[in-house]
Scaffold this motif. Structure first.
Motif, short mmCIF file in Angstrom:
data_model
loop_
_atom_site.label_atom_id
_atom_site.label_comp_id
_atom_site.label_asym_id
_atom_site.label_seq_id
_atom_site.Cartn_x
_atom_site.Cartn_y
_atom_site.Cartn_z
N GLN A 46 62.48 45.04 73.80
CA GLN A 46 62.24 45.97 75.20
C GLN A 46 60.71 45.64 75.31
O GLN A 46 60.23 46.83 74.39
CB GLN A 46 62.45 47.21 75.04
N TYR A 47 60.61 45.62 76.68
CA TYR A 47 59.09 45.54 77.23
C TYR A 47 59.14 45.35 78.93
O TYR A 47 59.69 45.56 79.21
CB TYR A 47 58.60 43.86 76.87
N VAL A 48 57.72 46.22 78.88
CA VAL A 48 57.60 45.99 80.52
C VAL A 48 56.61 45.07 80.74
O VAL A 48 56.02 44.48 80.71
CB VAL A 48 56.70 47.84 81.40
N VAL A 49 57.45 44.59 82.22
CA VAL A 49 56.91 43.86 83.00
C VAL A 49 56.84 45.07 84.97
O VAL A 49 57.06 45.06 85.13
CB VAL A 49 57.92 42.89 84.12
N ARG A 50 55.35 44.72 85.11
CA ARG A 50 55.22 45.26 86.28
C ARG A 50 54.54 43.68 87.19
O ARG A 50 53.54 42.75 86.83
CB ARG A 50 53.94 46.06 85.75
N PHE A 51 54.87 44.45 88.34
CA PHE A 51 54.34 43.62 89.40
C PHE A 51 53.49 44.96 90.61
O PHE A 51 54.53 45.68 91.01
CB PHE A 51 55.39 42.62 90.36
N THR A 52 52.14 44.00 91.42
CA THR A 52 51.26 44.84 91.95
C THR A 52 51.35 44.44 93.34
O THR A 52 50.92 43.22 93.44
CB THR A 52 50.27 45.41 91.72
N ALA A 53 51.84 44.72 94.71
CA ALA A 53 51.72 44.88 95.65
C ALA A 53 50.79 45.46 96.74
O ALA A 53 51.50 46.57 97.17
CB ALA A 53 52.76 43.76 96.46
N PRO A 54 49.58 45.18 96.18
CA PRO A 54 48.61 46.13 97.28
C PRO A 54 48.33 46.10 98.69
O PRO A 54 47.72 46.54 99.31
CB PRO A 54 47.60 46.00 96.15
N GLU A 55 48.92 44.35 99.25
CA GLU A 55 48.37 44.63 100.54
C GLU A 55 49.64 44.47 101.21
O GLU A 55 50.32 43.67 101.61
CB GLU A 55 47.55 43.81 100.77
N PHE A 56 51.26 45.15 100.74
CA PHE A 56 52.39 44.51 101.44
C PHE A 56 52.50 45.04 102.71
O PHE A 56 51.57 46.29 103.25
CB PHE A 56 53.20 45.32 100.75
N THR A 57 53.33 44.58 103.89
CA THR A 57 52.53 44.93 104.76
C THR A 57 54.86 44.67 105.60
O THR A 57 55.40 44.05 105.52
CB THR A 57 52.09 44.54 106.43
N SER A 58 54.74 45.76 106.27
CA SER A 58 56.36 45.34 106.88
C SER A 58 56.29 46.04 108.76
O SER A 58 54.98 46.13 108.87
CB SER A 58 57.40 46.47 106.27
#
Length: 162
Positions: A46-58
């Motif tokens: 059990q381990y955590v994977v993190r993704f960060t998208a600081p410039e997401f647009t829609s």
């Protein structure tokens, strides 16, 4: 002739990937985007994977104006992990997609859950103000497993000139 990177053999389970290591174009919509997965290299842990998208647009579905968010996705893999280039292309496909903040945020999480069947997943979508009101959207699949270190997302709430 092999499509593998010339400096070494491919990792197990990566032969079917259609985007990594290849020229790609941005999908025109989230529905067209191809999310890909590979076997977790640490199944049973059990381990955590993190993704960060600081410039997401829609796009706003009513006005067509751009909306911006800082998105943080945390998950505890089961048998699969998401291939990061395919995730980047999937998130980028929202640039021309009209949907409300809540819809974009939950759609991202649900698509990942359907692909990966993770032990646990959460999304924090921190949307920048439009019309003077920031909207933050939070969702998770349930309680995280006990004993797993899950760091805080640490994205400060919008303060304006406060």
């Amino acid at each position: 002739m092999s499509d593998h990177h010339p400096t070494g053999p491919s990792a197990p389970g990566t032969d079917a990937l259609s985007q990594l290591g290849r020229a790609t174009t941005t999908p025109q919509s989230p529905e067209e985007a191809v999310l890909e997965r590979v076997p977790s290299p640490h199944q049973g842990r059990q381990y955590v994977v993190r993704f960060t998208a600081p410039e997401f647009t829609s796009l706003c579905p009513v006005t067509g104006q751009p909306d911006f968010a800082h998105i943080v996705i945390d998950y505890i893999p089961g048998e699969w992990i998401v291939e990061s280039k395919s995730l980047k292309l999937f998130l980028t496909s929202f640039r021309n997609h009209g949907a409300f903040h809540e819809d974009c945020s939950i759609a991202i999480a649900e698509r990942l859950v359907a692909l990966l069947d993770p032990q646990w997943l959460r999304i924090g979508a921190y949307w920048y103000p439009r019309g003077g009101i920031p909207i933050d959207v939070f969702w998770q699949t349930g309680e995280p497993p006990k004993g797993v270190w899950i760091p805080a997302q640490d994205v400060p709430g919008y303060r304006g000139r406060g």
